[in-house]
Scaffold this motif. Sequence first.
Motif, mmCIF file in Angstrom:
data_model
loop_
_atom_site.group_PDB
_atom_site.id
_atom_site.type_symbol
_atom_site.label_atom_id
_atom_site.label_comp_id
_atom_site.label_asym_id
_atom_site.label_seq_id
_atom_site.Cartn_x
_atom_site.Cartn_y
_atom_site.Cartn_z
ATOM 1 N N GLU A 143 0.813 -1.219 0.000
ATOM 2 C CA GLU A 143 0.000 0.000 0.000
ATOM 3 C C GLU A 143 0.845 1.267 0.000
ATOM 4 O O GLU A 143 0.373 2.317 -0.448
ATOM 5 C CB GLU A 143 -0.916 -0.003 1.236
ATOM 6 C CG GLU A 143 -1.947 -1.128 1.233
ATOM 7 C CD GLU A 143 -2.928 -1.010 2.391
ATOM 8 O OE1 GLU A 143 -2.952 0.058 3.038
ATOM 9 O OE2 GLU A 143 -3.665 -1.971 2.628
ATOM 10 N N PHE A 144 2.092 1.148 0.434
ATOM 11 C CA PHE A 144 2.980 2.322 0.510
ATOM 12 C C PHE A 144 4.323 1.951 -0.146
ATOM 13 O O PHE A 144 5.258 1.509 0.531
ATOM 14 C CB PHE A 144 3.199 2.745 1.967
ATOM 15 C CG PHE A 144 1.922 2.945 2.764
ATOM 16 C CD1 PHE A 144 1.226 4.141 2.671
ATOM 17 C CD2 PHE A 144 1.423 1.925 3.568
ATOM 18 C CE1 PHE A 144 0.067 4.318 3.401
ATOM 19 C CE2 PHE A 144 0.268 2.104 4.292
ATOM 20 C CZ PHE A 144 -0.428 3.294 4.205
ATOM 21 N N HIS A 170 1.004 12.856 2.867
ATOM 22 C CA HIS A 170 -0.409 12.827 2.519
ATOM 23 C C HIS A 170 -1.012 11.430 2.696
ATOM 24 O O HIS A 170 -2.235 11.280 2.644
ATOM 25 C CB HIS A 170 -0.610 13.313 1.076
ATOM 26 C CG HIS A 170 -0.063 12.387 0.050
ATOM 27 N ND1 HIS A 170 1.275 12.385 -0.330
ATOM 28 C CD2 HIS A 170 -0.667 11.426 -0.707
ATOM 29 C CE1 HIS A 170 1.479 11.480 -1.255
ATOM 30 N NE2 HIS A 170 0.314 10.878 -1.506
ATOM 31 N N ARG A 171 -0.158 10.408 2.955
ATOM 32 C CA ARG A 171 -0.640 9.049 3.208
ATOM 33 C C ARG A 171 -0.566 8.680 4.694
ATOM 34 O O ARG A 171 -0.729 7.503 5.037
ATOM 35 C CB ARG A 171 0.203 8.050 2.404
ATOM 36 C CG ARG A 171 0.193 8.212 0.910
ATOM 37 C CD ARG A 171 -1.154 7.905 0.290
ATOM 38 N NE ARG A 171 -1.671 6.613 0.671
ATOM 39 C CZ ARG A 171 -1.323 5.450 0.073
ATOM 40 N NH1 ARG A 171 -0.471 5.460 -0.949
ATOM 41 N NH2 ARG A 171 -1.866 4.316 0.463
ATOM 42 N N ASP A 174 -3.739 7.156 6.253
ATOM 43 C CA ASP A 174 -3.984 5.791 5.760
ATOM 44 C C ASP A 174 -3.122 4.785 6.514
ATOM 45 O O ASP A 174 -3.546 3.640 6.742
ATOM 46 C CB ASP A 174 -3.700 5.705 4.259
ATOM 47 C CG ASP A 174 -4.620 6.613 3.458
ATOM 48 O OD1 ASP A 174 -5.724 6.942 3.969
ATOM 49 O OD2 ASP A 174 -4.223 7.024 2.334
#
Length: 201
Positions: A143-144, A170-171, A174
């Motif tokens: 996911e990253f 910005h993540r 999450d």
Amino acid sequence: MHVSELPRPTHSTVSCRPKDKITIKNGDKLTATKPNPVASHTGNKTAHPVSKSTEDEKKKATKTENTSPTIKSSAPDDTTSVKWETVSRKKITKKKVVSVVIGNKEDVTKSSIKAAPKKGFIFVSRLAPNTKPTEVCELLKGEFPEVQCEQVETKYPMFYSAFKVTIDLHRFQDAMNPQIWPNGSYVTRYFHRRSRQKKST
């Protein structure tokens, strides 16, 4: 009836002597000495003598009324010995506000210069002691893809391990999803310690 036969009137004798002695001086003025009021009031009784203690107290009271307290001033008599100094007012320097410009150009295909993305830092702890940084990165790369992991020293490395995880800012929200991390792990924001500069001696 003859006058000689009438009874003679009885008259009480009144002394005309004055109580006060009257003296005549030069045949012009008369002066009378007045009786002592204390003696007339008390009669034959003797007046009580005044105690010495009351007389001493009256003397002390009169002395305190006449004498005023003297105040000694600590200021020097000679005014020329005092040194005067000129004091200058310190100017308060205000910090200058620096204007900041943030670029917003989106079409940068023709240029090779790009802005670096802001990074967010996450602190992950309470993992197994034998956990490695590569294993943490493999857990998050799905996911990253920009994730970076770095192991952090702990107080008790024999009981648990901790890591510093770096992702795009910005993540960050999450990455705070509890379903991503193993059960029982501790995840929070990572705060950098301020480096204390040593004072030069």
